[in-house]
Motif scaffolding. Structure first.
Motif, short mmCIF file in Angstrom:
data_model
loop_
_atom_site.label_atom_id
_atom_site.label_comp_id
_atom_site.label_asym_id
_atom_site.label_seq_id
_atom_site.Cartn_x
_atom_site.Cartn_y
_atom_site.Cartn_z
N PRO A 67 0.80 -1.23 0.00
CA PRO A 67 0.00 0.00 0.00
C PRO A 67 0.84 1.28 0.00
CG PRO A 67 -0.38 -1.27 2.02
CD PRO A 67 0.56 -2.06 1.18
N SER A 68 0.20 2.35 -0.43
CA SER A 68 0.81 3.68 -0.33
C SER A 68 0.95 4.00 1.15
CB SER A 68 -0.11 4.70 -1.00
OG SER A 68 0.08 5.98 -0.42
N GLU B 171 -18.41 -6.06 -4.71
CA GLU B 171 -17.66 -4.80 -4.83
C GLU B 171 -16.18 -4.88 -4.43
OE1 GLU B 171 -18.99 -2.07 -6.01
OE2 GLU B 171 -21.15 -2.46 -5.88
N CYS B 172 -15.83 -5.85 -3.61
CA CYS B 172 -14.52 -5.78 -2.96
C CYS B 172 -13.60 -6.97 -3.23
CB CYS B 172 -14.67 -5.66 -1.44
SG CYS B 172 -16.09 -4.69 -0.89
N CYS C 272 -10.30 -7.35 -5.57
CA CYS C 272 -8.98 -6.85 -5.14
C CYS C 272 -8.56 -7.41 -3.78
CB CYS C 272 -8.98 -5.33 -5.06
SG CYS C 272 -9.41 -4.52 -6.61
N HIS C 273 -9.53 -7.53 -2.86
CA HIS C 273 -9.16 -7.93 -1.49
C HIS C 273 -9.24 -9.44 -1.27
CE1 HIS C 273 -8.62 -3.95 0.29
NE2 HIS C 273 -9.63 -3.54 -0.44
N ALA D 88 -4.74 -6.00 -3.20
CA ALA D 88 -5.02 -5.02 -2.14
C ALA D 88 -4.77 -5.69 -0.79
CB ALA D 88 -6.47 -4.55 -2.25
N PRO D 89 -4.61 -4.90 0.29
CA PRO D 89 -4.28 -5.50 1.58
C PRO D 89 -5.28 -6.57 2.04
CG PRO D 89 -4.08 -3.11 1.71
CD PRO D 89 -4.65 -3.44 0.36
N PHE E 123 -4.28 -7.10 11.32
CA PHE E 123 -4.92 -5.85 10.88
C PHE E 123 -6.16 -5.59 11.74
CE2 PHE E 123 -8.33 -4.11 8.07
CZ PHE E 123 -7.86 -2.80 7.98
N TYR F 183 -12.57 3.00 11.84
CA TYR F 183 -11.42 3.10 10.92
C TYR F 183 -11.75 2.42 9.59
CZ TYR F 183 -6.73 2.07 9.08
OH TYR F 183 -5.62 1.95 8.30
N ARG G 141 -8.66 5.56 -0.52
CA ARG G 141 -7.29 5.98 -0.24
C ARG G 141 -6.81 6.78 -1.46
NH1 ARG G 141 -7.58 4.79 4.74
NH2 ARG G 141 -6.94 2.80 5.60
N THR H 83 -4.70 5.84 -5.01
CA THR H 83 -4.51 4.39 -5.08
C THR H 83 -5.75 3.81 -5.75
OG1 THR H 83 -5.67 3.64 -3.08
CG2 THR H 83 -3.44 4.53 -2.76
N MET I 103 -7.92 2.11 -4.37
CA MET I 103 -9.02 2.06 -3.41
C MET I 103 -9.87 3.32 -3.56
SD MET I 103 -10.59 0.49 -1.00
CE MET I 103 -11.96 0.99 0.05
#
Ligand code: HEC
Ligand code: HEC
Length: 360
Positions: A62-63, A144-145, A148-149, A158-159, A166, A174, A183, A186, A188
């Motif tokens: 990640p950035s 939707e996720c 990448c995740h 993605a993370p 985590f 958060y 983000r 990126t 995200m």
């Protein structure tokens, strides 16, 4: 850094690490701290997170400068991510107690420096326990996720948001904040215009439900191998490898060479804490951040095959092989598939303090 957040960090830690941590005070960064943090960042982190902290240099790291991350990740969460890493992802533990190269003070320095460099003030997100519908959350997640995740939150490009290390630190607020705002700069995106409040609550609850609990344990460290044992099967013949792009060797050929007792050297180029967790039989830890002067110590330059691997799967090992080739080493290669594939396919590894061919 707020005292309460530091305390909650300490609370999660076992006593022996606790004493090291409690030395760290909420001191402002001095010019010297900034200099050493920036040097340490370039040496240990830039390989994957990029020289400008932009992310994605290797391994979809990640950035480390996006506003949404740097303004919402508390310092203790940031330091913990560096000290304990994210187990089973390429993000290793850098804390000495975990077998890594950095002291707690150095880690806090890097964490504070990352915040300082980003120029973003830390904002306190209002804490709230979010409740939502888990089945709905799963449905939206898969739509939707997951691309990448990962289907199970294991991380692809993605993370790994299901990673226990985590979720132990990421609060509901958060997670939701990241979904709302994305983000910056990126992949995200901000979902505030595409998902409803209720859908974001469903998602947050669903992600929260993936946790299994986690707390860092200090490790009993295994001894490092002796240089006399670096060469595996010293009486064996040199193996024959078929390299892709004159560099990458299929892991199957490395396994065959090990099993048929061929002469070779295997380098684990990951952070030393990863070598401590598990490594290929007889692999010696030569981490990607080793200096030019140290790299050749104990490594014969006599055409013995030297095979490097990492979990990246190439970034760290490429760096080490480049350094060796520059110093005139012939017969060097990188395991193409990387460490995770080796483990997932059930190839042999030495875990923890188990007896290692290289330390006999
Ligand atoms: C071998 C590549 C690699 C190196 C070297 C590396 N990281 Fe990472 N880092 C990653 C990856 C990949 C992730 C995402 C892990 C995941 O899937 O959760 C990550 C995650 C992180 C996170 C969590 C960010 C977030 O969005 O949750 C922080 C903070 C971090 N790294 C800091 C560092 C620092 C500081 C260093 C140097 C001391 C470092 N990393 C070295 C690959 C790396
Ligand atoms: C196109 C790929 C992509 C999609 C789709 C995507 N994300 Fe992300 N997500 C990322 C990337 C990349 C990051 C890390 C950004 C960075 O800091 O570099 C990230 C970061 C995050 C984070 C912060 C993780 C941390 O370590 O702080 C959360 C939470 C998150 N995503 C949740 C979601 C959810 C929930 C969805 C679905 C609604 C989603 N993402 C969809 C790519 C994606």
């Amino acid at each position: 850094m707020k005292i309460t957040s530091v305390l909650s960090f300490f609370l999660m830690l076992n006593c022996s690490i606790h004493s090291t941590f409690s030395q760290i005070r909420n001191a402002p960064l001095t010019a010297k701290d900034i200099e050493s943090a920036s040097e340490n960042y370039q040496r240990y982190c830039a390989l994957c997170h990029g020289t400008e902290r932009e992310g994605n240099t290797a391994d979809f790291a990640p950035s480390l400068r996006s506003k949404s991350l740097m303004s919402t990740m508390p310092l203790n969460f940031l330091a913990s991510s560096i000290g304990f890493g994210r187990p089973n992802t390429p993000m290793a533990a850098y804390l000495k107690d975990m077998g890594g190269p950095l002291s707690m003070k150095e880690i806090f320095n890097i964490a504070s420096w990352l915040k300082y460099e980003s120029g973003h003030q830390t904002i306190a997100i209002k804490e709230e326990d979010i409740s939502g519908d888990l089945d709905e959350g799963l449905k939206i997640y898969l739509k939707e996720c997951s691309e990448c995740h990962g289907i199970k939150g294991e991380g692809v490009t993605a993370p790994a948001i299901a990673n226990p290390a985590f979720l132990a630190f990421a609060t509901d607020a958060y997670i939701k904040y990241a979904i709302i705002n994305g983000r910056e700069d990126t992949k995200m995106e901000a979902f505030k215009n595409t998902l409803t409040e209720a859908q974001m609550n469903d998602l947050t609850s669903y992600i929260r439900s993936l946790t299994a609990g986690w707390s860092p344990e200090p490790k009993k460290l295994a001894p490092y191998p002796n240089p006399e044992n670096y060469v595996l099967n010293p009486k064996g013949k040199n193996p024959k490898f078929n390299l892709r792009e004159k560099r990458y060797v299929p892991m199957k050929e490395v396994l065959d060479a090990l099993q048929s007792k061929k002469r070779l050297i295997i380098l684990d180029t990951r952070t030393t804490s990863e070598w401590q967790n598990a490594h290929l039989p007889g692999a010696i830890p030569i981490p990607y951040y080793i200096s030019e002067e140290e790299i050749t110590k104990g490594l014969p330059n006599d055409k013995t095959w030297i095979i490097a691997y990492c979990s990246c799967p190439h970034a760290a090992s490429d760096k080490i092989i480049n350094m060796l080739r520059k110093k005139g080493y012939k017969n060097t290669a990188v395991i193409d598939e990387g460490f995770f594939k080796w483990v997932n396919d059930g190839y042999p590894i030495i875990a923890g303090q188990a007896q290692d061919p290289a330390s006999k």
